[in-house]
Scaffold this active site. Structure first.
Site, mmCIF file in Angstrom:
data_model
loop_
_atom_site.group_PDB
_atom_site.id
_atom_site.type_symbol
_atom_site.label_atom_id
_atom_site.label_comp_id
_atom_site.label_asym_id
_atom_site.label_seq_id
_atom_site.Cartn_x
_atom_site.Cartn_y
_atom_site.Cartn_z
ATOM 1 N N HIS A 50 3.370 54.417 -8.080
ATOM 2 C CA HIS A 50 2.791 54.641 -9.411
ATOM 3 C C HIS A 50 3.592 55.684 -10.187
ATOM 4 C CE1 HIS A 50 -1.350 52.846 -8.177
ATOM 5 N NE2 HIS A 50 -0.530 51.936 -8.651
ATOM 6 N N GLU A 136 -4.823 50.417 -3.293
ATOM 7 C CA GLU A 136 -4.956 50.659 -1.850
ATOM 8 C C GLU A 136 -6.354 50.252 -1.371
ATOM 9 O OE1 GLU A 136 -3.879 54.605 -0.346
ATOM 10 O OE2 GLU A 136 -5.271 54.281 1.319
ATOM 11 N N SER A 234 -3.228 58.164 -7.817
ATOM 12 C CA SER A 234 -4.431 58.794 -7.260
ATOM 13 C C SER A 234 -4.126 60.199 -6.756
ATOM 14 C CB SER A 234 -4.967 57.923 -6.114
ATOM 15 O OG SER A 234 -5.959 58.595 -5.397
#
Ligand code: SF4
Length: 324
Positions: A50, A136, A234
């Site tokens: 990401h 995930e 995240s």
């Protein structure tokens, strides 16, 4: 430009470790190596990690990013699965279409998949502590049949959970959660369901833990804190939260120096900087450079842990390398 003596002094505390973890290095290397060995195009399902900067750099070299395999034509070109992991339906679809897959799922995510599978085979209902919609979490839930995994995002979810059989319950977690939030949720689950089975060692990975530990050291002693990372990362989001909870009044998540809101950083004498596991060091340097243009910057590193973790490339790439 004004002489440096005219600039206000700024002490930068650089968190260590920060930035790339072993899983991210392996995922990026997998795409780069595939491009070198097989030539473009190399298809990549989902952002390999990401970070827009990383994705754009790989795109410029010939990587083609897709969200679903259905976007890929029938081809002999490699298809790389991102570090976040995929549901079982994805490799099954790839096999059905005879696509050449290079699985760059982080081995620490694969470990969680295997744990969930083992608990399921032992007849347990699985509780996954994680964030809905994160790739995930989609991948981990997708290891097992629909309904086998219950997602718990918050303490309130843990309090509301009604298992089919409290004596047959196991939990796994997303790898990039807040260590402290997860500990509270697990404690709550354990107090409600004493028979719940969990991992021998927590599923939050070493990289997430170490980066949060470094932020906990730096955040209470600086005037502001920058986390270099993407909004959809995240572990980067968690670093910002950890900084705020550790007492830092101004914690911001930035992707690049161009996003710095200089109004936020007016009268500061100290600045903490860290980077999420998918953020390249060049972006940290870019941000320090931007501050150095306005402040008389001194940089000190605050270390919470040494890291020496390395994951080998996916097997087809290793075999190619061995054959060279
Ligand atoms: S953050 Fe942890 S789980 Fe995710 S890729 Fe890095 S090492 Fe693997």
């Amino acid at each position: 430009m004004a002489p440096s003596a005219a600039k206000p002094k700024l002490k930068v505390l650089l968190c260590s470790p920060r930035g790339f973890c072993a899983g991210v290095v392996r995922a990026i290397d997998s795409v780069e190596r595939a491009l070198a060995v097989y030539g473009p195009p190399v298809y990549v399902r989902h952002e390999i990690v990401h970070n827009r900067f990383v994705v754009e750099s790989l795109r410029a070299k010939g990587a083609v990013f897709v969200e679903e395999l259905s976007e890929i034509p029938d081809t002999a070109a490699p298809v790389v699965f991102s570090a976040h992991g995929v549901a079982r339906s994805v490799p099954a679809e790839a096999e059905g279409r005879k696509l050449f897959v290079l699985d760059a799922t982080c081995p620490l995510v694969t470990k969680v998949h295997r744990e969930a599978e083992i608990h399921f085979r032992r007849g347990c209902q699985i509780v996954l502590v994680g964030h809905a919609g994160h790739p995930e979490v989609i991948g981990t839930m997708g290891q097992l049949p629909a309904g086998a995994v219950s997602l718990v995002e918050t303490l309130a979810d843990a309090a509301a959970l009604v298992p089919k059989d409290p004596g047959k319950l196991a939990y796994v977690t997303q790898t990039t959660l807040s260590v402290d939030d997860t500990a509270a949720i697990v404690e709550h689950l354990t107090s409600r369901f004493p028979a719940i089975v969990g991992p021998h060692k927590e599923d939050i990975c070493y990289a997430t833990t170490n980066r949060q530990d470094a932020v906990k050291r730096v955040a209470p002693v600086v005037d502001a804190m920058i986390v270099v990372g993407a909004p959809n990362s995240s572990n980067s989001q968690r670093l910002k939260e950890v900084a705020e909870r550790a007492g830092c009044r101004r914690a911001v998540l930035l992707q690049r120096a161009s996003e710095i809101g200089w109004g936020d950083f007016g009268a500061i004498g100290s600045l903490g900087i860290t980077a999420g596991a998918s953020a390249p060091e060049i972006l940290v340097e870019e941000i320090i450079g931007a501050f150095a243009a306005r402040y008389d910057v001194s940089v000190e590193t605050v270390s919470a842990a040494e890291e020496a973790v390395f994951f080998p490339l996916p097997r087809p790439l290793r075999e190619k390398q061995a054959a060279e």
